[in-house]
Design a protein around this motif. Sequence first.
Motif, PDB file in Angstrom:
ATOM      1  N   SER A 226       0.832  -1.199   0.000  1.00  0.00           N
ATOM      2  CA  SER A 226       0.000   0.000   0.000  1.00  0.00           C
ATOM      3  C   SER A 226       0.870   1.254   0.000  1.00  0.00           C
ATOM      4  CB  SER A 226      -0.927   0.005   1.226  1.00  0.00           C
ATOM      5  OG  SER A 226      -0.168  -0.033   2.415  1.00  0.00           O
ATOM      6  N   ASN A 258      -3.636   0.261  -2.967  1.00  0.00           N
ATOM      7  CA  ASN A 258      -2.996  -1.055  -2.935  1.00  0.00           C
ATOM      8  C   ASN A 258      -2.555  -1.431  -4.337  1.00  0.00           C
ATOM      9  OD1 ASN A 258      -3.463  -1.400  -0.189  1.00  0.00           O
ATOM     10  ND2 ASN A 258      -5.445  -2.382  -0.527  1.00  0.00           N
ATOM     11  N   ALA A 299      -7.797   1.223  -0.896  1.00  0.00           N
ATOM     12  CA  ALA A 299      -7.880   0.387   0.299  1.00  0.00           C
ATOM     13  C   ALA A 299      -9.223   0.532   0.984  1.00  0.00           C
ATOM     14  CB  ALA A 299      -6.749   0.752   1.258  1.00  0.00           C
TER      15      ALA A 299
END
Length: 321
Positions: A226, A258, A299
Amino acid sequence: MRHNIGYKLLSLLIAIMVWAYVDQYTDQGRHTLRVTRDLMLPITMRNLGSGLVITSRPKIVKVTLEGPKEYVDTITAEPDSVTANVFLNRRGEGHHRLPVIAKLPEGYTGLVSTTPYPAQVVVSIEKMAQKWFRVETDFTAPSPVGFRFSAPEIAPGKVIVKGQAAQLKKVRRVVVTVDPSAYESDSINAVLPIKAVDAAGEQVAGVELSVERVRVRLELERAPVSKVVFVTPNITGRPPFPHKVLGVEVSPQSVTLNGRPERLMEISTVSTVPLALHSHTKTFSQRVRLIAPSGTSLASGGSATITVTIGAAEAEPDESP
């Protein structure tokens, strides 16, 4: 010479008669000597009705054998040949006092007697409770660094757990245990046993599962990393004259993406979908969708709020004399 032969024949005849008499006496004594022997036997419950479960019962009973020593010794040499049975005869819920019936090996009925102690036992029966559970996966080891397990495909994904109500209440999960080290490839496709466990993860005894095994399919895939990037509002157009944009704010100002490391290195911002201003003449806020760059995913959250401050343009001073 002849006289001697006659005596010899007479002696032989007498010897045979004595032997026959002694043998008959010995054989008769062998069968008339009666003995008793005790066996501790497990109780087998038979003919339990469908949908019922036994909640309380004795498990062991003493059975006394009595009969000719030869027969009794033969039977006790193989104690598993004798069974102690309680026939439920499809009795329903409740407490039942039932006789214990001992069964001898074939050929000994009527020659050896059996006496169970106690002669009767109390058996408690109640309706079998049941509940559906989703099958969950437990791994014996974590995934390797930089990788993760894909969401497993389990078939069947749900099973029925049956048993007495008190035991069924203890069941918290039904799990299939997967040992990744047992497989050489990055994919697992196997039929594995399942079990019902309590809150501490211990297997619950006295319950039945509708199936004993399930098929598990999953992959070992590269885990995404990430990166936090800034949100850039995509503003198009301008307010009608004489209005103008005095300020633009976006919330949140940053989000987490991500993706693969090599892809995230190329990205520093994420843009919103276009927000047109040509019809706005006063300050407003609007929630707009974020556009994740190709090869990445957000994310959490997929939108941002843009606040545009709009005011009237100031008139230019008159410089004429």
